[in-house]
Design a protein around this motif. Structure first.
Motif, mmCIF file in Angstrom:
data_model
loop_
_atom_site.group_PDB
_atom_site.id
_atom_site.type_symbol
_atom_site.label_atom_id
_atom_site.label_comp_id
_atom_site.label_asym_id
_atom_site.label_seq_id
_atom_site.Cartn_x
_atom_site.Cartn_y
_atom_site.Cartn_z
ATOM 1 N N GLN A 112 9.116 11.507 59.967
ATOM 2 C CA GLN A 112 9.818 12.600 59.297
ATOM 3 C C GLN A 112 10.190 12.270 57.855
ATOM 4 O OE1 GLN A 112 12.826 14.834 61.934
ATOM 5 N NE2 GLN A 112 12.699 12.840 62.931
ATOM 6 N N TYR A 113 10.681 11.040 57.634
ATOM 7 C CA TYR A 113 11.291 10.723 56.338
ATOM 8 C C TYR A 113 10.685 9.513 55.633
ATOM 9 C CZ TYR A 113 14.796 13.550 58.747
ATOM 10 O OH TYR A 113 15.428 14.546 59.448
ATOM 11 N N GLY A 114 9.750 8.842 56.271
ATOM 12 C CA GLY A 114 9.171 7.651 55.677
ATOM 13 C C GLY A 114 9.798 6.384 56.254
ATOM 14 N N PHE A 115 9.139 5.260 56.045
ATOM 15 C CA PHE A 115 9.578 4.000 56.634
ATOM 16 C C PHE A 115 10.700 3.355 55.836
ATOM 17 C CE2 PHE A 115 9.075 -0.668 57.177
ATOM 18 C CZ PHE A 115 9.370 -0.735 58.534
ATOM 19 N N GLY A 116 10.657 3.483 54.523
ATOM 20 C CA GLY A 116 11.647 2.805 53.683
ATOM 21 C C GLY A 116 11.105 1.489 53.149
ATOM 22 N N TYR A 117 11.984 0.696 52.532
ATOM 23 C CA TYR A 117 11.559 -0.546 51.886
ATOM 24 C C TYR A 117 12.523 -1.678 52.237
ATOM 25 C CZ TYR A 117 9.059 2.999 49.230
ATOM 26 O OH TYR A 117 8.281 4.080 48.873
ATOM 27 N N PHE A 118 11.953 -2.824 52.567
ATOM 28 C CA PHE A 118 12.770 -3.972 52.962
ATOM 29 C C PHE A 118 13.604 -4.529 51.810
ATOM 30 C CE2 PHE A 118 9.737 -4.294 56.552
ATOM 31 C CZ PHE A 118 10.648 -4.434 57.591
ATOM 32 N N ASP A 119 13.171 -4.301 50.567
ATOM 33 C CA ASP A 119 13.895 -4.901 49.443
ATOM 34 C C ASP A 119 14.985 -3.998 48.881
ATOM 35 O OD1 ASP A 119 12.165 -3.049 48.360
ATOM 36 O OD2 ASP A 119 11.602 -4.290 46.635
ATOM 37 N N LEU A 120 15.219 -2.837 49.504
ATOM 38 C CA LEU A 120 16.352 -2.023 49.085
ATOM 39 C C LEU A 120 17.649 -2.762 49.406
ATOM 40 C CD1 LEU A 120 15.357 1.592 50.183
ATOM 41 C CD2 LEU A 120 15.295 0.612 47.893
ATOM 42 N N HIS A 121 18.675 -2.502 48.648
ATOM 43 C CA HIS A 121 19.909 -3.265 48.777
ATOM 44 C C HIS A 121 20.935 -2.611 49.699
ATOM 45 C CE1 HIS A 121 19.259 -5.582 44.736
ATOM 46 N NE2 HIS A 121 18.504 -6.024 45.725
ATOM 47 N N VAL A 122 21.648 -3.467 50.410
ATOM 48 C CA VAL A 122 22.803 -3.069 51.208
ATOM 49 C C VAL A 122 24.045 -3.596 50.495
ATOM 50 C CG1 VAL A 122 23.973 -3.293 53.432
ATOM 51 C CG2 VAL A 122 21.470 -3.185 53.349
ATOM 52 N N PRO A 123 25.013 -2.736 50.150
ATOM 53 C CA PRO A 123 26.214 -3.215 49.458
ATOM 54 C C PRO A 123 27.009 -4.181 50.326
ATOM 55 C CG PRO A 123 26.010 -0.830 49.263
ATOM 56 C CD PRO A 123 25.011 -1.266 50.289
ATOM 57 N N THR A 124 27.507 -5.239 49.724
ATOM 58 C CA THR A 124 28.368 -6.200 50.410
ATOM 59 C C THR A 124 29.663 -6.347 49.614
ATOM 60 O OG1 THR A 124 27.411 -8.088 49.226
ATOM 61 C CG2 THR A 124 26.388 -7.470 51.320
ATOM 62 N N ILE A 125 30.657 -6.963 50.228
ATOM 63 C CA ILE A 125 31.945 -7.086 49.564
ATOM 64 C C ILE A 125 32.563 -8.443 49.874
ATOM 65 C CG2 ILE A 125 33.150 -5.972 51.492
ATOM 66 C CD1 ILE A 125 35.096 -4.793 49.430
ATOM 67 N N LEU A 126 33.207 -9.011 48.868
ATOM 68 C CA LEU A 126 33.914 -10.282 49.014
ATOM 69 C C LEU A 126 35.366 -10.060 48.631
ATOM 70 C CD1 LEU A 126 34.003 -13.409 49.355
ATOM 71 C CD2 LEU A 126 33.483 -13.556 46.910
ATOM 72 N N ILE A 127 36.273 -10.415 49.510
ATOM 73 C CA ILE A 127 37.699 -10.260 49.248
ATOM 74 C C ILE A 127 38.258 -11.546 48.668
ATOM 75 C CG2 ILE A 127 39.954 -9.771 50.270
ATOM 76 C CD1 ILE A 127 38.196 -7.397 50.349
ATOM 77 N N GLN A 128 38.905 -11.450 47.535
ATOM 78 C CA GLN A 128 39.648 -12.583 46.986
ATOM 79 C C GLN A 128 41.056 -12.513 47.576
ATOM 80 O OE1 GLN A 128 38.345 -14.860 44.988
ATOM 81 N NE2 GLN A 128 36.359 -13.862 44.854
#
Length: 404
Positions: free
Chosen positions: A249-265
């Motif tokens: 329906q929408y395509g497979f996508g790409y493995f190198d796309l980014h997922v946001p991450t977060i680091l708490i100080q």
């Protein structure tokens, strides 16, 4: 004999009157998600053409009125150039509407990213978002930062940009969203459900099983192995089918796309620092932890089965263990029995949020890490394995089949 017993246990799982209806239910839920829920999903970023056209029409009428009456300067009461601001909004949203109707997702995304970056209040001041949460402003800011990170990543890549990619509907994006939300709970509940009758189902054939030339502990191990294989195979098939349906329906996508991450100080005034990881890295870490968690809950079911000998009671107690964090912990829970929450295995059941750092964000700490998660879970597996070994000596084969 080991292989024969293992095949027999796999066959029992495959033909189980309890498992078959559950798998059918999973199939129906999967089809519903792929063909009904996801295509009609509405988010903060969904572009509502009807609403935009209505707003542009209202703006145009207001601008015509101001021109006719000479009200094109600064509104003295508020000190704001309303006419100029309206003209800016007209131009931007007209351009976005034109790009959307032309199907030019790249141009639309440039406009949308620029608009979001220039006006964070679109998220931060939206009182309807997360209004049921204790600190809604913090979560709105978090979602805003994540959205901008995603958009900037899409624009920095050479991959063709589509609206399905922007709305995270491609196969790989939907899979990572699944694990960032409640996917791990689904996976672990399947493991619990499929193995809840691992021992109790054999109580109907006591005489035959008591005579098998296999030690009781080895039988428990082979039963665990059969349930583990069955669960992994079923989950793999379900996830692969889901990805295929979404890809069509929408395509497979790409493995190198980014997922946001977060680091708490973690200091007197916690600060959030954002980063990214690829979808490949994210799914790779999830793939490593799933076998550990599935094995952990199956062995936990073995212990509960030895004690209670009732599959539905085992299912209930294991489910309570799985959802214990949701039931008994809040966003202000940072210690349990005087120890840091990161030292307890239930903190890592929802491992998708551990990988991205969202667990730390929710609790305002920085002690929950992927490395510590693997260490805690593996330690828990070792402890449970020791308990299984001891329990197999206390509640031996004869005692299990003869009592109750």
């Amino acid at each position: 004999m080991n292989w024969t017993f293992l095949k027999q246990q796999l066959l029992l799982s495959h033909r189980s009157k309890k498992n078959v209806p559950f798998i059918i239910f999973i199939g129906i839920a999967l089809l519903t998600y792929c063909f009904l829920f996801l295509p009609n999903e509405k988010t903060k970023e969904t572009f509502d053409v009807g609403e935009v056209k209505s707003n542009l029409s209202t703006l145009d009428a207001e601008q015509q009125y101001r021109l006719a009456n000479g009200h094109t300067g600064i509104v003295i009461r508020f000190g704001t150039p309303v006419f100029s601001m309206n003209a800016y909004s007209q131009g931007l949203f007209s351009a976005m509407l034109s790009a959307y109707e032309d199907g030019n997702a790249t141009r639309w995304l440039h406009y949308r990213a620029y608009y979001l970056e220039s006006d964070p209040s679109l998220y931060i001041a939206d009182q309807n978002m997360f209004k049921e949460l204790r600190i809604p402003g913090k979560d709105r800011q978090h979602l805003y930062n994540q959205t901008l990170l995603r958009y900037k990543n899409y624009l920095s890549k050479d991959h063709p940009i589509t609206f399905d990619l922007i709305y995270e509907k491609t196969g790989l994006q939907a899979l990572q969203k699944f694990f960032r939300q409640y996917g791990m709970f689904f996976v672990l509940f399947c493991a619990i459900y499929f193995s809840s009758d691992l021992l109790s189902r054999d109580r109907q054939n006591r005489t035959v099983l008591q005579g098998l030339p296999l030690s009781w502990y080895r039988q428990l191990n082979l039963k665990t192995a059969s349930s583990f294989l069955y669960t992994i195979v079923v989950l793999t098939i379900v996830l692969v089918i889901g990805i295929i349906l979404l890809t069509l329906q929408y395509g497979f996508g790409y493995f190198d796309l980014h997922v946001p991450t977060i680091l708490i100080q973690n200091d007197a005034y916690p600060r959030e620092e954002y980063g990214v990881m690829t979808i490949a890295a994210y799914l790779g870490k999830i793939a490593l932890v799933i076998p550990i968690l599935v094995f952990l809950f199956i062995r936990l079911n073995v212990i509960f089965s030895l004690f209670f000998k009732n599959e539905w009671l085992v299912l209930l107690i294991s489910s309570l263990v799985l959802f214990s964090e949701k039931l008994f912990m809040t966003r202000t829970t940072r210690e349990l029995f005087g120890l840091d929450i990161s030292l307890f295995p239930q903190t890592y059941f929802d491992f998708g949020k551990t990988v991205t750092g969202d667990k730390n964000f929710l609790l305002n700490i920085d002690t929950i890490t992927v490395a510590k998660g693997f260490a805690v879970l593996l330690t828990t597996v070792i402890v449970i394995e020791g308990i299984v070994f001891i329990m197999s000596r206390i509640i031996n084969k004869r005692r299990f089949y003869q009592n109750g």
